[in-house]
Design a protein around this motif. Structure first.
Motif, mmCIF file in Angstrom:
data_model
loop_
_atom_site.group_PDB
_atom_site.id
_atom_site.type_symbol
_atom_site.label_atom_id
_atom_site.label_comp_id
_atom_site.label_asym_id
_atom_site.label_seq_id
_atom_site.Cartn_x
_atom_site.Cartn_y
_atom_site.Cartn_z
ATOM 1 N N SER A 67 0.058 -12.915 8.153
ATOM 2 C CA SER A 67 0.418 -12.174 9.361
ATOM 3 C C SER A 67 1.918 -12.205 9.616
ATOM 4 N N ASN A 68 2.599 -13.165 9.023
ATOM 5 C CA ASN A 68 4.054 -13.270 9.160
ATOM 6 C C ASN A 68 4.779 -12.765 7.921
ATOM 7 N N ALA A 69 4.110 -11.839 7.205
ATOM 8 C CA ALA A 69 4.718 -11.103 6.092
ATOM 9 C C ALA A 69 5.133 -11.990 4.929
ATOM 10 N N VAL A 70 4.447 -13.133 4.762
ATOM 11 C CA VAL A 70 4.689 -13.984 3.600
ATOM 12 C C VAL A 70 3.877 -13.425 2.433
ATOM 13 N N SER A 71 4.502 -13.280 1.283
ATOM 14 C CA SER A 71 3.826 -12.684 0.128
ATOM 15 C C SER A 71 2.690 -13.585 -0.349
ATOM 16 N N GLU A 72 1.677 -12.959 -0.961
ATOM 17 C CA GLU A 72 0.505 -13.716 -1.388
ATOM 18 C C GLU A 72 0.856 -14.800 -2.401
ATOM 19 N N GLY A 73 1.844 -14.539 -3.215
ATOM 20 C CA GLY A 73 2.261 -15.539 -4.182
ATOM 21 C C GLY A 73 2.782 -16.810 -3.539
ATOM 22 N N CYS A 74 3.247 -16.693 -2.289
ATOM 23 C CA CYS A 74 3.739 -17.850 -1.546
ATOM 24 C C CYS A 74 2.666 -18.447 -0.640
ATOM 25 N N VAL A 75 1.494 -17.814 -0.637
ATOM 26 C CA VAL A 75 0.375 -18.312 0.170
ATOM 27 C C VAL A 75 -0.626 -19.032 -0.723
ATOM 28 N N THR A 76 -1.227 -18.289 -1.654
ATOM 29 C CA THR A 76 -2.225 -18.880 -2.553
ATOM 30 C C THR A 76 -1.753 -18.942 -3.995
ATOM 31 N N GLY A 77 -0.611 -18.328 -4.280
ATOM 32 C CA GLY A 77 -0.133 -18.261 -5.655
ATOM 33 C C GLY A 77 0.816 -19.380 -6.013
ATOM 34 N N SER A 309 -10.641 -5.040 -0.024
ATOM 35 C CA SER A 309 -11.226 -4.966 -1.370
ATOM 36 C C SER A 309 -10.204 -5.278 -2.457
ATOM 37 N N LEU A 310 -8.943 -4.919 -2.234
ATOM 38 C CA LEU A 310 -7.918 -5.205 -3.237
ATOM 39 C C LEU A 310 -7.747 -6.714 -3.399
ATOM 40 N N GLN A 311 -7.593 -7.416 -2.298
ATOM 41 C CA GLN A 311 -7.410 -8.860 -2.384
ATOM 42 C C GLN A 311 -8.680 -9.561 -2.856
ATOM 43 N N TYR A 312 -9.838 -9.008 -2.495
ATOM 44 C CA TYR A 312 -11.098 -9.588 -2.979
ATOM 45 C C TYR A 312 -11.164 -9.504 -4.504
ATOM 46 N N SER A 313 -10.706 -8.396 -5.057
ATOM 47 C CA SER A 313 -10.743 -8.242 -6.513
ATOM 48 C C SER A 313 -9.813 -9.233 -7.208
ATOM 49 N N ILE A 314 -8.812 -9.719 -6.489
ATOM 50 C CA ILE A 314 -7.846 -10.659 -7.065
ATOM 51 C C ILE A 314 -8.232 -12.107 -6.784
ATOM 52 N N LEU A 315 -8.600 -12.387 -5.533
ATOM 53 C CA LEU A 315 -8.797 -13.771 -5.093
ATOM 54 C C LEU A 315 -10.257 -14.170 -4.933
ATOM 55 N N GLY A 316 -11.164 -13.196 -4.837
ATOM 56 C CA GLY A 316 -12.564 -13.519 -4.624
ATOM 57 C C GLY A 316 -12.858 -13.818 -3.167
ATOM 58 N N ASN A 317 -14.065 -14.337 -2.901
ATOM 59 C CA ASN A 317 -14.465 -14.571 -1.512
ATOM 60 C C ASN A 317 -13.858 -15.865 -0.973
ATOM 61 N N SER A 319 -11.388 -16.266 1.019
ATOM 62 C CA SER A 319 -9.934 -16.252 0.877
ATOM 63 C C SER A 319 -9.231 -15.833 2.159
ATOM 64 N N GLY A 320 -9.984 -15.682 3.246
ATOM 65 C CA GLY A 320 -9.365 -15.381 4.527
ATOM 66 C C GLY A 320 -9.274 -13.912 4.864
ATOM 67 N N PHE A 321 -10.090 -13.080 4.224
ATOM 68 C CA PHE A 321 -10.053 -11.641 4.501
ATOM 69 C C PHE A 321 -11.367 -11.195 5.155
ATOM 70 N N ASP A 322 -11.782 -11.926 6.167
ATOM 71 C CA ASP A 322 -13.031 -11.650 6.853
ATOM 72 C C ASP A 322 -12.754 -11.246 8.300
ATOM 73 N N ALA A 323 -13.771 -10.674 8.947
ATOM 74 C CA ALA A 323 -13.638 -10.222 10.324
ATOM 75 C C ALA A 323 -14.979 -10.366 11.031
ATOM 76 N N VAL A 324 -15.045 -9.897 12.267
ATOM 77 C CA VAL A 324 -16.250 -9.993 13.082
ATOM 78 C C VAL A 324 -17.029 -8.686 13.003
ATOM 79 N N ASP A 325 -18.328 -8.786 12.763
ATOM 80 C CA ASP A 325 -19.184 -7.606 12.694
ATOM 81 C C ASP A 325 -19.985 -7.476 13.993
ATOM 82 N N THR A 326 -20.596 -6.308 14.170
ATOM 83 C CA THR A 326 -21.408 -6.068 15.361
ATOM 84 C C THR A 326 -22.761 -5.502 14.936
ATOM 85 N N HIS A 327 -23.808 -6.176 15.338
ATOM 86 C CA HIS A 327 -25.179 -5.718 15.084
ATOM 87 C C HIS A 327 -26.034 -6.084 16.284
ATOM 88 N N ASN A 328 -27.042 -5.302 16.544
ATOM 89 C CA ASN A 328 -28.034 -5.677 17.549
ATOM 90 C C ASN A 328 -29.123 -6.485 16.863
#
Length: 470
Positions: A67-77, A309-317, A319-328
């Motif tokens: 969220s602070n514009a740090v590149s992925e290589g400096c996060v998980t790489g 989907s792009l990051q999922y293809s690189i890092l897998g599940n 990895s911090g790319f999730d959100a809140v869903d809504t269902h009844n």
């Protein structure tokens, strides 16, 4: 102006302060749901530096960095050194005002590193040195952290096909200060719509269950029972299920055999209805087995996973790319509980939704399916994931107190991959005591400190011990 994170952090009233310091703080921890790798405990892992301990697997921190514009290589790489990653985190943290991550980070600095400094870009080097020096101590290895945190029970998250060898090693060594128990996480059995389900069922689950062929629902039930028996031998008493949404679509046995046979033989993905029918059948069977064994069933849903989907293809599940869903999910959840209950097969159950709008839905269901097996037989899970913050915890406590029984809740798990996250129990307990303290000082509950103290001790630890029969 109050001092930042002093001993009375988040405790706004005298009642809250007494309840926390005299009753909540001394209680041990029953961590009934976490994602700590049992290998780390078995090998008594030693951390080389604070970046490895903090940034190696914590998706909360990864999300902050991105969220602070740090590149992925400096996060998980591996683009930069551990020291540089820590610097990026320190600089990013200063912007996270109001975030639980800001509080958790400084609680960890205080409790584990005896450091009262405020982490920012300017003093990152000094805190880096303080933490790394502290990590060399024996009590900052994995089992030492567990002992320092006063953890009595740890329930890990384990695939049904796991050989649980690390749990066996922990038990045989007898050195870990906490009881470390496996949890039967049935997702890979349930997720018939996922690529690789057929291979998992044939080769991983089949081999673990010593079965040459899995091609029918009867075969799946047989494999499940064999693995449940094995987990029971290793001390398991809790099962866990992550669902996109709650399902309830009963089907005939031949319909279930048709969908299982089609998918396991590589003839295409199931329809939405077929997927729901299969999951319903498996969940109902699992619920019956859990009830028979005296286990607890955990169900959590409404996580929208891997949205990038792009990051999922690189890092897998995970990895911090999730959100809140809504269902009844209310109708399906009620029908599912009712189907088990009317046949006498409803186990102790913990229900959690990632969507905070579901708090009242779940809380309202609890008394409808109460039983004599335990206080609060059906539980609403503590504020979870994106709701695990001051406002989210307070909202969950408020609704639970309003329409169910707050005194019966089993408190919070850690739900973390980090051994240093046990300070989150302190965070929860402070918010709990402040919530109760405000009710008392507003004249909404008697200032009976004996009763209040017992309530806080029960919610912090005792209720979980009774609920899980530890």
């Amino acid at each position: 102006m109050k001092k930042f994170m002093d001993k009375d952090f988040l405790l706004q009233t005298e009642t809250a302060r007494v309840l926390y310091h005299e009753h909540a703080a001394p209680m041990p921890i029953y961590d009934y749901h976490c994602h700590i790798n049992p290998r780390e405990i078995a090998e008594n892992r030693e951390f080389r530096n604070i970046a490895q301990a903090w940034l190696g697997s914590d998706t909360y921190k990864w999300r902050l960095l991105r969220s602070n514009a740090v590149s992925e290589g400096c996060v998980t790489g591996s683009e930069v050194s551990s020291r540089e990653k820590f610097q990026y985190f320190a600089e990013s943290l200063s912007r996270a005002i109001g975030s639980p991550l800001y509080h958790w980070t400084h609680l960890e600095l205080q409790r584990y590193f005896d450091c009262d400094l405020i982490l920012n870009g300017e003093n990152a080097e000094k805190i880096w040195d303080i933490c790394n020096a502290r990590l060399q101590a024996a009590d900052m290895r994995a089992q030492g952290i567990i002992e320092r945190s006063n953890v009595q029970v740890i329930c890990t998250t384990d695939d049904p096909a796991s050989d649980l060898k690390w749990h066996t090693k922990i038990k045989e060594d007898g050195k870990c200060p906490a009881e470390v128990l496996p949890t039967f996480r049935a997702d890979n059995i349930l997720n018939i719509e996922e690529d690789g389900w057929d291979a998992y069922m044939r080769y991983e689950l089949g081999e673990a269950a010593n079965m040459d062929d899995i091609s029918t629902m009867a075969d799946i039930r047989e494999a499940i029972v064999k693995r449940l028996d094995y987990f029971a031998e290793k001390g398991c008493q809790i099962a866990d299920h992550a669902l996109p949404y709650m399902v309830f679509a009963p089907a005939k046995e031949y319909e279930l055999d048709d969908v299982v046979g089609k998918v396991i033989n590589g003839k295409g993905a199931p329809s939405k209805l077929a997927m729901e029918q299969y999951k319903t059948a498996v969940l109902l069977f699992l619920g019956e087995e859990y009830a028979r064994r005296g286990w607890t069933m955990q169900i959590h849903y409404s996580a929208l996973r891997d949205v990038n989907s792009l990051q999922y293809s690189i890092l897998g599940n995970d990895s911090g790319f999730d959100a809140v869903d809504t269902h009844n999910c209310a109708p399906a959840l009620a029908k599912f509980l009712d189907a088990l209950n009317k046949d006498g097969h409803l186990p102790k159950t913990i229900i959690s939704s990632l969507n905070p709008a579901d708090n009242i839905v779940i809380a309202a269901l609890l008394p409808a399916f109460s039983g004599t097996e335990a206080l609060g037989k059906i539980q609403q899970g503590a504020a979870w994931w994106f709701n695990n913050n001051k406002e989210g915890i307070e909202a969950q406590l408020r609704i639970l107190a309003s329409i169910s029984v707050l005194g019966n809740t089993i408190g919070t798990p850690t739900d973390s991959r980090s051994l240093l996250s046990y300070s989150r129990h302190e965070y929860y307990r402070r918010i709990l005591c402040n919530f109760i303290g405000n009710l008392v000082e507003n004249g909404e509950y008697p200032a009976d400190m004996k009763t209040l103290g017992k309530l806080v001790e029960d919610i912090s630890y005792n209720n979980a011990c009774r609920y899980f029969a530890f």
